[in-house]
Design a protein around this motif. Structure first.
Motif, PDB file in Angstrom:
ATOM      1  N   ASP A 393       0.828  -1.214   0.000  1.00  0.00           N
ATOM      2  CA  ASP A 393       0.000   0.000   0.000  1.00  0.00           C
ATOM      3  C   ASP A 393       0.862   1.263   0.000  1.00  0.00           C
ATOM      4  OD1 ASP A 393      -2.234  -1.650   0.118  1.00  0.00           O
ATOM      5  OD2 ASP A 393      -2.161  -1.704   2.322  1.00  0.00           O
ATOM      6  N   LEU A 394       2.165   1.086  -0.374  1.00  0.00           N
ATOM      7  CA  LEU A 394       3.085   2.229  -0.348  1.00  0.00           C
ATOM      8  C   LEU A 394       2.636   3.280  -1.349  1.00  0.00           C
ATOM      9  CD1 LEU A 394       5.753   3.155   0.997  1.00  0.00           C
ATOM     10  CD2 LEU A 394       6.949   2.217  -0.984  1.00  0.00           C
ATOM     11  N   ASP A 395       2.838   4.548  -0.947  1.00  0.00           N
ATOM     12  CA  ASP A 395       2.457   5.666  -1.807  1.00  0.00           C
ATOM     13  C   ASP A 395       3.158   5.514  -3.157  1.00  0.00           C
ATOM     14  OD1 ASP A 395       1.357   8.467  -2.144  1.00  0.00           O
ATOM     15  OD2 ASP A 395       3.497   8.766  -2.554  1.00  0.00           O
ATOM     16  N   PRO A 396       2.444   5.687  -4.276  1.00  0.00           N
ATOM     17  CA  PRO A 396       3.035   5.512  -5.617  1.00  0.00           C
ATOM     18  C   PRO A 396       4.258   6.386  -5.834  1.00  0.00           C
ATOM     19  CG  PRO A 396       0.660   5.616  -5.784  1.00  0.00           C
ATOM     20  CD  PRO A 396       0.976   5.942  -4.354  1.00  0.00           C
ATOM     21  N   GLY A 397       4.269   7.552  -5.264  1.00  0.00           N
ATOM     22  CA  GLY A 397       5.433   8.428  -5.431  1.00  0.00           C
ATOM     23  C   GLY A 397       6.672   7.846  -4.762  1.00  0.00           C
ATOM     24  N   LYS A 398       6.454   7.342  -3.524  1.00  0.00           N
ATOM     25  CA  LYS A 398       7.587   6.727  -2.825  1.00  0.00           C
ATOM     26  C   LYS A 398       8.019   5.432  -3.502  1.00  0.00           C
ATOM     27  CE  LYS A 398       6.694   8.666   1.773  1.00  0.00           C
ATOM     28  NZ  LYS A 398       6.432   8.357   3.185  1.00  0.00           N
ATOM     29  N   ARG A 399       6.972   4.663  -3.997  1.00  0.00           N
ATOM     30  CA  ARG A 399       7.302   3.413  -4.694  1.00  0.00           C
ATOM     31  C   ARG A 399       8.216   3.711  -5.881  1.00  0.00           C
ATOM     32  NH1 ARG A 399       4.445  -1.401  -5.030  1.00  0.00           N
ATOM     33  NH2 ARG A 399       2.736  -0.414  -3.893  1.00  0.00           N
ATOM     34  N   LEU A 400       7.868   4.759  -6.637  1.00  0.00           N
ATOM     35  CA  LEU A 400       8.671   5.125  -7.803  1.00  0.00           C
ATOM     36  C   LEU A 400      10.064   5.568  -7.377  1.00  0.00           C
ATOM     37  CD1 LEU A 400       8.882   5.649 -10.847  1.00  0.00           C
ATOM     38  CD2 LEU A 400       7.945   7.954 -10.438  1.00  0.00           C
ATOM     39  N   HIS A 401      10.151   6.287  -6.274  1.00  0.00           N
ATOM     40  CA  HIS A 401      11.447   6.746  -5.778  1.00  0.00           C
ATOM     41  C   HIS A 401      12.362   5.569  -5.443  1.00  0.00           C
ATOM     42  CE1 HIS A 401      14.437   8.958  -3.478  1.00  0.00           C
ATOM     43  NE2 HIS A 401      14.212   8.135  -2.442  1.00  0.00           N
ATOM     44  N   PHE A 402      11.808   4.551  -4.732  1.00  0.00           N
ATOM     45  CA  PHE A 402      12.625   3.380  -4.380  1.00  0.00           C
ATOM     46  C   PHE A 402      13.059   2.593  -5.623  1.00  0.00           C
ATOM     47  CE2 PHE A 402      10.416   3.676  -0.105  1.00  0.00           C
ATOM     48  CZ  PHE A 402      11.553   4.073   0.574  1.00  0.00           C
ATOM     49  N   ILE A 403      12.152   2.499  -6.591  1.00  0.00           N
ATOM     50  CA  ILE A 403      12.499   1.760  -7.820  1.00  0.00           C
ATOM     51  C   ILE A 403      13.595   2.501  -8.583  1.00  0.00           C
ATOM     52  CG2 ILE A 403      11.637   1.051 -10.089  1.00  0.00           C
ATOM     53  CD1 ILE A 403       8.946   0.454  -8.726  1.00  0.00           C
ATOM     54  N   GLU A 404      13.492   3.846  -8.623  1.00  0.00           N
ATOM     55  CA  GLU A 404      14.524   4.642  -9.303  1.00  0.00           C
ATOM     56  C   GLU A 404      15.876   4.494  -8.596  1.00  0.00           C
ATOM     57  OE1 GLU A 404      12.920   8.542  -9.346  1.00  0.00           O
ATOM     58  OE2 GLU A 404      11.803   8.240 -11.225  1.00  0.00           O
ATOM     59  N   ARG A 405      15.856   4.473  -7.272  1.00  0.00           N
ATOM     60  CA  ARG A 405      17.108   4.300  -6.527  1.00  0.00           C
ATOM     61  C   ARG A 405      17.715   2.907  -6.791  1.00  0.00           C
ATOM     62  NH1 ARG A 405      17.927   7.692  -2.121  1.00  0.00           N
ATOM     63  NH2 ARG A 405      19.918   6.598  -1.980  1.00  0.00           N
ATOM     64  N   ALA A 406      16.836   1.909  -6.847  1.00  0.00           N
ATOM     65  CA  ALA A 406      17.318   0.552  -7.150  1.00  0.00           C
ATOM     66  C   ALA A 406      17.907   0.494  -8.558  1.00  0.00           C
ATOM     67  CB  ALA A 406      16.180  -0.455  -7.006  1.00  0.00           C
ATOM     68  N   ASN A 407      17.284   1.189  -9.478  1.00  0.00           N
ATOM     69  CA  ASN A 407      17.771   1.221 -10.860  1.00  0.00           C
ATOM     70  C   ASN A 407      19.137   1.913 -10.938  1.00  0.00           C
ATOM     71  OD1 ASN A 407      17.355   0.873 -13.826  1.00  0.00           O
ATOM     72  ND2 ASN A 407      17.406   3.116 -13.767  1.00  0.00           N
ATOM     73  N   ALA A 408      19.301   2.988 -10.160  1.00  0.00           N
ATOM     74  CA  ALA A 408      20.582   3.706 -10.132  1.00  0.00           C
ATOM     75  C   ALA A 408      21.696   2.793  -9.606  1.00  0.00           C
ATOM     76  CB  ALA A 408      20.471   4.962  -9.269  1.00  0.00           C
ATOM     77  N   GLN A 409      21.377   2.026  -8.569  1.00  0.00           N
ATOM     78  CA  GLN A 409      22.373   1.096  -8.036  1.00  0.00           C
ATOM     79  C   GLN A 409      22.683  -0.024  -9.041  1.00  0.00           C
ATOM     80  OE1 GLN A 409      24.178   1.379  -5.261  1.00  0.00           O
ATOM     81  NE2 GLN A 409      23.154   3.366  -4.888  1.00  0.00           N
ATOM     82  N   THR A 410      21.662  -0.405  -9.815  1.00  0.00           N
ATOM     83  CA  THR A 410      21.884  -1.416 -10.853  1.00  0.00           C
ATOM     84  C   THR A 410      22.844  -0.887 -11.920  1.00  0.00           C
ATOM     85  OG1 THR A 410      19.652  -2.286 -10.508  1.00  0.00           O
ATOM     86  CG2 THR A 410      20.752  -2.893 -12.556  1.00  0.00           C
ATOM     87  N   THR A 411      22.637   0.369 -12.285  1.00  0.00           N
ATOM     88  CA  THR A 411      23.536   1.004 -13.271  1.00  0.00           C
ATOM     89  C   THR A 411      24.956   1.075 -12.735  1.00  0.00           C
ATOM     90  OG1 THR A 411      21.689   2.340 -14.106  1.00  0.00           O
ATOM     91  CG2 THR A 411      23.945   3.084 -14.618  1.00  0.00           C
TER      92      THR A 411
END
Length: 589
Positions: A393-411
């Motif tokens: 039930d995480l806020d969509p904005g925060k969900r997107l933020h965590f996914i973007e951070r995970a993507n940055a670490q993947t890069t």
């Protein structure tokens, strides 16, 4: 001074002397035999006359009648009229003499040599002067029971000539001698030639002088032997020359080797050593004045000495006893080995494995660093994703933020793996990179275009001072990586409103000299010696926040070294940092 004759002359002298002695003996023997034959002929003639006379006296009973004058009848019928016949009784009284009319007045003949000899022998012979006639006679006497019959001939020139050996025999012997002399000259010349040549060969070989090995000896037994000797020497010389060449190659190889090698006999006497062996002993022992023989007195090599002093009893060529261990001294690492051969001689090898050992340590550190560097982004990615998964039930904005951070670490993780891959390829497979002709100005402007947005965002400037005609043979991706990593570092750490300069400030026939600099915050002096190390960071937290892998400058240095260039770094007096590096115009010779 003693005069020395050639072997040929000596050989001739020996053969000639031997044949001369043999000839003289034969000549003397044959001459004596011939002379004796003539004497025997005369004796046979006189024997026949004496025998005939004796038979006549016996048949006609002249002794009983005393009619000795009747012997004249025999004298008259003799084939030789120069024969003198004398009859002498046992008392030496002359009973008859064909040459003396008044024979009764002749002196007693009992003591005459020929008469005396005939008493004890078949006959008696003698040459002497007659007391009755005053002439020389050859006397022949035979004993007949109660009287002696003596036949004699005047010993004149005719008889003397008859008794002499024929001179034709001497001439024949001399002729044979001359023929043999010629044969001896020929044989000794031929034989002496082989011996002389063989002697010259032996002397020159013993004095290491040049000798024509293609010379052929005469085709006789000695020549065949000599040719075989020369051929054997030729084969031995070829084998020796081949061994000398291989020995020289071995010596050259030992002195070129980076390993210290020494060979010792079973009683620890030095056979062969190279310079590295003594050099490494000096480093290990810490002493300067040391020789290979001191090896057995150094405590660092006690294990080797004990191994040599107590070798296995049975040694086979396929399983030679061996011992090895490592020695660390003053930051250097050495592997010491000893191999014992079947004759109890042994070989010592000291290998400098400092580079290998340090590479091993570096790889261990690198593995540890890689594990640490990989752990950080993986932990971050795992944390971000778990947060998203555990909070549906995480806020969509925060969900997107965590996914973007995970993507940055993947890069960041992908960049790290890419940099590790590049470094490994440079170090382990550098020869597989392809090289081509590259214009340096194109490389520099390609980098400028690549970072144009980042440069403008930080209000920075990038100046390029490279001649449009400057070209070199290089690997394009690696050359781009050099300028890319240097430029990226300056953008990240120099600060806003700073400038970057790429300057080809000097060139000669073989090299280009570059300066890459910025006027940013710079790097503290104490960090400069280590900035090319893998995963070395001046501020690790700040670097990770800015997305650095810690391998950029390591890639830069290894790429330049692969191109047979050099790189160094220094602080600028007016602030900032400057990298100075050199690249050859072509690494293909």
């Amino acid at each position: 001074m003693i005069k020395r004759y050639s072997y040929k002359r000596k050989l001739f002298f020996y053969f000639f002397s031997l044949f001369l002695i043999f000839t003289v003996i034969i000549l003397f023997f044959q001459y004596s035999r011939e002379k004796q034959y003539r004497v025997d002929q005369l004796n046979n003639t006189l024997y026949s006359i004496a025998q005939t006379t004796g038979n006549y006296i016996k048949i006609n009973s002249l002794q009983a009648k005393g009619n000795w004058y009747n012997v004249d009848s025999v004298v008259r019928i003799l084939p030789r009229h120069d024969v003198r016949i004398t009859i002498v009784d046992l008392d030496g009284i002359v009973l008859y003499d064909s040459y003396i009319e008044d024979y009764k007045s002749m002196e007693n003949h009992k003591t005459r040599p020929e008469i005396q000899k005939s008493i004890y022998s078949e006959y008696g012979a003698n040459i002497r002067k007659s007391a009755s006639t005053g002439k020389n006679y050859y006397y022949y006497s035979r004993y007949f029971e109660n009287y002696f019959v003596r036949a004699a001939v005047i010993y004149d020139i005719e008889v003397k000539s008859f008794l002499k050996a024929e001179k034709i025999f001497i001439l024949f012997i001399v002729f044979i001698f001359l023929i043999m002399w010629v044969v001896i000259v020929f044989v000794t010349s031929k034989f002496g030639k082989s011996v002389t040549k063989l002697k010259d060969f032996a002397i020159k070989v013993s004095q290491n002088k040049h000798y024509d090995l293609d010379f052929r000896f005469p085709k006789d037994e000695l020549g065949v032997i000599s040719n075989q000797i020369v051929q054997i020497y030729k084969n031995l010389k070829e084998a020796k020359d081949s061994l000398s060449l291989e020995k020289e190659k071995l010596f050259n190889h030992l002195y070129i080797l980076n390993e210290g090698v020494a060979f010792f006999s079973k009683d620890k006497k030095e056979t062969l050593t190279n310079s590295h062996f003594v050099q490494y002993m000096n480093i290990i022992s810490g002493q300067l004045s040391i020789s290979a023989a001191d090896f057995f007195n150094l405590k660092e090599f006690t294990k080797i000495v004990e191994f040599i002093d107590n070798p296995p009893q049975k040694i086979t060529p396929n399983d030679l006893p061996k011992i090895e261990y490592l020695i660390s001294k003053s930051g250097q690492y050495f592997k010491v080995q000893c191999v014992v051969f079947h004759d109890k001689s042994f070989e010592l090898i000291i290998t400098d494995i400092t580079k290998l050992e340090k590479n091993r340590i570096i790889k261990q550190q690198m593995t540890s660093n890689i594990a640490h560097e990989l752990k950080t982004p993986i932990t971050s990615i795992q944390g971000f994703l778990e947060t998203v998964l555990d909070n549906p039930d995480l806020d969509p904005g925060k969900r997107l933020h965590f996914i973007e951070r995970a993507n940055a670490q993947t890069t960041r993780l992908a960049d790290l793996i890419s940099d590790i891959s590049i470094l490994n390829k440079i170090e382990e497979a550098g020869e597989h990179f392809t090289f081509e002709n590259i214009k340096l100005s194109e490389i520099a402007h390609e980098i400028k275009d690549e970072f144009k947005v980042a440069i403008e965002k930080k209000k920075m400037s990038l100046d390029i001072h490279i001649n449009d005609k400057a070209e070199l043979i290089a690997n394009r991706p690696l050359l781009l990586s050099v300028f890319r990593n240097l430029t990226e570092n300056s953008i990240k750490y120099a600060g806003e409103n700073s400038y970057i300069s790429i300057n080809l400030y000097h060139e000669d026939d073989k090299h280009y000299n570059f300066s890459f600099s910025d006027n940013g915050k710079g790097i503290p002096e104490e960090h400069l010696p280590r900035i090319f190390e893998r995963f070395y960071r001046i501020d690790s937290d700040r670097s990770r926040k800015l997305g650095g892998t810690g391998l950029g400058l390591a890639i830069v240095k290894n790429a330049i070294l692969l191109h047979k260039g050099e790189i160094s770094v220094r602080k600028k007096q007016d602030g900032g940092i400057e990298f100075l590096f050199t690249l050859p115009k072509s690494i293909i010779e």
